[in-house]
Design a protein around this motif. Structure first.
Motif, mmCIF file in Angstrom:
data_model
loop_
_atom_site.group_PDB
_atom_site.id
_atom_site.type_symbol
_atom_site.label_atom_id
_atom_site.label_comp_id
_atom_site.label_asym_id
_atom_site.label_seq_id
_atom_site.Cartn_x
_atom_site.Cartn_y
_atom_site.Cartn_z
ATOM 1 N N PHE A 191 0.797 -1.217 0.000
ATOM 2 C CA PHE A 191 0.000 0.000 0.000
ATOM 3 C C PHE A 191 0.837 1.279 0.000
ATOM 4 C CE2 PHE A 191 -2.478 -3.368 2.022
ATOM 5 C CZ PHE A 191 -3.600 -3.369 1.215
ATOM 6 N N GLN A 192 2.156 1.164 -0.050
ATOM 7 C CA GLN A 192 3.015 2.354 -0.077
ATOM 8 C C GLN A 192 4.062 2.255 -1.184
ATOM 9 O OE1 GLN A 192 3.006 0.431 2.918
ATOM 10 N NE2 GLN A 192 1.315 1.506 3.906
ATOM 11 N N ARG A 193 3.698 1.655 -2.299
ATOM 12 C CA ARG A 193 4.699 1.382 -3.329
ATOM 13 C C ARG A 193 5.213 2.628 -4.031
ATOM 14 N NH1 ARG A 193 2.753 -4.189 -6.274
ATOM 15 N NH2 ARG A 193 3.615 -5.558 -4.688
ATOM 16 N N TYR A 194 4.397 3.663 -4.110
ATOM 17 C CA TYR A 194 4.784 4.833 -4.885
ATOM 18 C C TYR A 194 5.076 6.031 -3.994
ATOM 19 C CZ TYR A 194 2.992 1.830 -8.532
ATOM 20 O OH TYR A 194 2.788 0.759 -9.356
ATOM 21 N N ASN A 195 5.436 5.765 -2.749
ATOM 22 C CA ASN A 195 5.784 6.839 -1.835
ATOM 23 C C ASN A 195 6.981 7.652 -2.316
ATOM 24 O OD1 ASN A 195 3.734 5.897 -0.286
ATOM 25 N ND2 ASN A 195 4.940 5.499 1.551
ATOM 26 N N HIS A 196 7.910 6.994 -3.006
ATOM 27 C CA HIS A 196 9.131 7.678 -3.430
ATOM 28 C C HIS A 196 8.868 8.683 -4.552
ATOM 29 C CE1 HIS A 196 11.562 3.971 -1.860
ATOM 30 N NE2 HIS A 196 10.987 4.664 -0.913
ATOM 31 N N TYR A 197 7.672 8.636 -5.144
ATOM 32 C CA TYR A 197 7.309 9.626 -6.164
ATOM 33 C C TYR A 197 6.609 10.843 -5.559
ATOM 34 C CZ TYR A 197 8.303 6.277 -9.910
ATOM 35 O OH TYR A 197 8.917 5.396 -10.770
ATOM 36 N N ARG A 198 6.369 10.811 -4.254
ATOM 37 C CA ARG A 198 5.611 11.887 -3.614
ATOM 38 C C ARG A 198 6.521 13.046 -3.210
ATOM 39 N NH1 ARG A 198 1.642 8.179 0.274
ATOM 40 N NH2 ARG A 198 0.691 6.994 -1.432
ATOM 41 N N THR A 199 7.255 13.540 -4.177
ATOM 42 C CA THR A 199 8.106 14.712 -3.959
ATOM 43 C C THR A 199 7.267 15.947 -4.275
ATOM 44 O OG1 THR A 199 8.915 14.313 -6.212
ATOM 45 C CG2 THR A 199 10.288 13.540 -4.405
ATOM 46 N N TRP A 200 6.417 16.324 -3.312
ATOM 47 C CA TRP A 200 5.394 17.332 -3.565
ATOM 48 C C TRP A 200 5.982 18.683 -3.933
ATOM 49 C CZ3 TRP A 200 1.992 14.112 -4.443
ATOM 50 C CH2 TRP A 200 1.621 13.083 -3.577
ATOM 51 N N GLY A 201 7.131 19.022 -3.378
ATOM 52 C CA GLY A 201 7.749 20.306 -3.708
ATOM 53 C C GLY A 201 8.094 20.407 -5.180
ATOM 54 N N ARG A 202 8.622 19.346 -5.746
ATOM 55 C CA ARG A 202 8.960 19.352 -7.174
ATOM 56 C C ARG A 202 7.712 19.339 -8.040
ATOM 57 N NH1 ARG A 202 13.914 14.886 -6.873
ATOM 58 N NH2 ARG A 202 15.223 16.119 -5.450
ATOM 59 N N TRP A 203 6.692 18.617 -7.590
ATOM 60 C CA TRP A 203 5.438 18.622 -8.329
ATOM 61 C C TRP A 203 4.863 20.034 -8.387
ATOM 62 C CZ3 TRP A 203 3.434 14.975 -11.332
ATOM 63 C CH2 TRP A 203 3.848 13.651 -11.157
ATOM 64 N N GLU A 204 4.956 20.752 -7.275
ATOM 65 C CA GLU A 204 4.412 22.106 -7.238
ATOM 66 C C GLU A 204 5.190 23.027 -8.163
ATOM 67 O OE1 GLU A 204 2.568 24.751 -3.668
ATOM 68 O OE2 GLU A 204 4.652 24.139 -3.428
ATOM 69 N N ASN A 205 6.497 22.804 -8.272
ATOM 70 C CA ASN A 205 7.328 23.651 -9.119
ATOM 71 C C ASN A 205 7.074 23.427 -10.607
ATOM 72 O OD1 ASN A 205 8.571 24.756 -6.874
ATOM 73 N ND2 ASN A 205 10.249 23.270 -6.881
ATOM 74 N N ILE A 206 6.724 22.207 -10.979
ATOM 75 C CA ILE A 206 6.655 21.849 -12.402
ATOM 76 C C ILE A 206 5.236 21.721 -12.927
ATOM 77 C CG2 ILE A 206 6.553 19.327 -12.331
ATOM 78 C CD1 ILE A 206 9.076 21.380 -14.354
ATOM 79 N N LEU A 207 4.255 21.742 -12.011
ATOM 80 C CA LEU A 207 2.889 21.370 -12.379
ATOM 81 C C LEU A 207 2.302 22.254 -13.477
ATOM 82 C CD1 LEU A 207 0.649 19.364 -11.726
ATOM 83 C CD2 LEU A 207 -0.196 20.957 -9.996
#
Length: 325
Positions: A191-207
């Protein structure tokens, strides 16, 4: 459904590639049981042995169904839901783009240098375990409920309350020992396989860096000044020179596609093509798992082809034996 559950539990380590495990369990497993059952029945010495052997194999086949219908077996369908979502994610998310500046730039029309700058020049872009852990504990990216739970977790750790720590820090959950010890690439359980993709700061910068398409040429105004679809759209057609990205002219029937796929699997064309494609992309581990998947597919299709021939052969042998005696 029960065979689906068992296939997810038994083959969970290969869930990224063994998408036909349910088909294998629902067809090949049953066919092998009936083939073995018929072989034993033919060799039986009395009618009672035939009946008892047939009932024994029916019990084996139905045992799985009966177990999964019991109250203690995943009553909330948590495992099957997680497995289904896993397959959907595997076929929907473009994980290759999320960890490749070149592919991400090509897919979303953002300069590669700008992507690297917004992602701290990390070669894997959004796939960053260290940054994901920092963002997970950063209150800026939490809602009010998550902030409360994070604070409770900190207090539980400070007080050394093991029960409270388990409540707010969920332990990884695995389907089986195979996933726990062999599927180390995921590391976080089911249930936590994609935790390493949760780099929210980078998502906010590029979204919002991807350019917004100009839609003015799609619309025009009518006599009353209301926007309507442009009539010029009728003159735009899908061509080989300028193809539509989401347009497919594949009108082949499902039957033909199934026959073609079956032929490619049985002649190992599907296996060779897939392995070569993955090796060219440097996906060595994926190539090995795809090989295992192809072998499973070959066994499943070969069994489906051999089983009716086996039944016909047994029927003919039985008729000949009856007529001769």
């Amino acid at each position: 459904m029960s065979f689906t559950l068992l296939s997810l539990r038994c083959f969970n380590i290969f869930v990224s590639h063994l998408l036909l495990s349910d088909f294998v369990m629902n067809s090949t497993y049953v066919c092998f049981l009936y083939i073995f059952n018929i072989y034993i029945i033919i060799d039986a010495e009395s009618a009672l042995d035939v009946i008892l052997n047939a009932l024994a194999f029916e019990f084996i086949i139905r045992l799985d169904e009966e177990i999964t219908l019991s109250d203690w077996w995943d009553p909330q369908k948590r495992w099957i839901t997680a497995g289904t979502m896993e397959l959907i994610i595997q076929n929907t998310l473009r994980l290759d783009c999320l960890q490749s500046p070149k592919l991400f730039s090509k897919a979303f029309n953002i300069p590669e240098e700008e992507i690297l700058e917004k992602c701290d020049r990390h070669p894997k872009l959004f796939l960053d375990e260290k940054q994901a852990l920092e963002d997970e504990n950063n209150p800026i990216f939490m809602n009010e409920d998550e902030k409360i739970k994070a604070r409770c977790k900190e207090i539980a750790i400070e007080l050394g309350n093991s029960n409270a720590i388990k409540e707010y820090e969920k332990s990884p959950v695995y389907f089986s020992l195979y996933e726990r010890y062999l599927c180390c690439c995921h590391g976080n359980g089911m249930f936590q396989r994609y935790n390493h993709y949760r780099t929210w700061g980078r998502w906010e910068n590029i979204l919002y860096k991807s350019p917004v398409p100009d839609l003015k040429h799609f619309f025009e105004t009518d006599d009353e000044g209301e926007p309507i679809l442009s009539k010029k759209l009728d003159d735009i057609h899908h061509t080989k020179r300028k193809p539509f990205l989401n347009f497919s002219q594949n009108n082949t029937s499902h039957t033909r596609r199934f026959v073609r796929h079956s032929f490619e699997v049985l002649t190992f064309v599907h296996m060779i093509r897939g392995i070569i494609s993955r090796l060219r992309n440097g996906q060595l581990k994926s190539s090995f798992l795809f090989f295992l998947d192809s072998v499973g597919q070959w066994i499943a299709f070969a069994t489906q082809l051999v089983f009716p021939l086996y039944i016909i052969a047994v029927f003919c042998i039985t008729c000949i034996y009856v007529f001769n005696h």
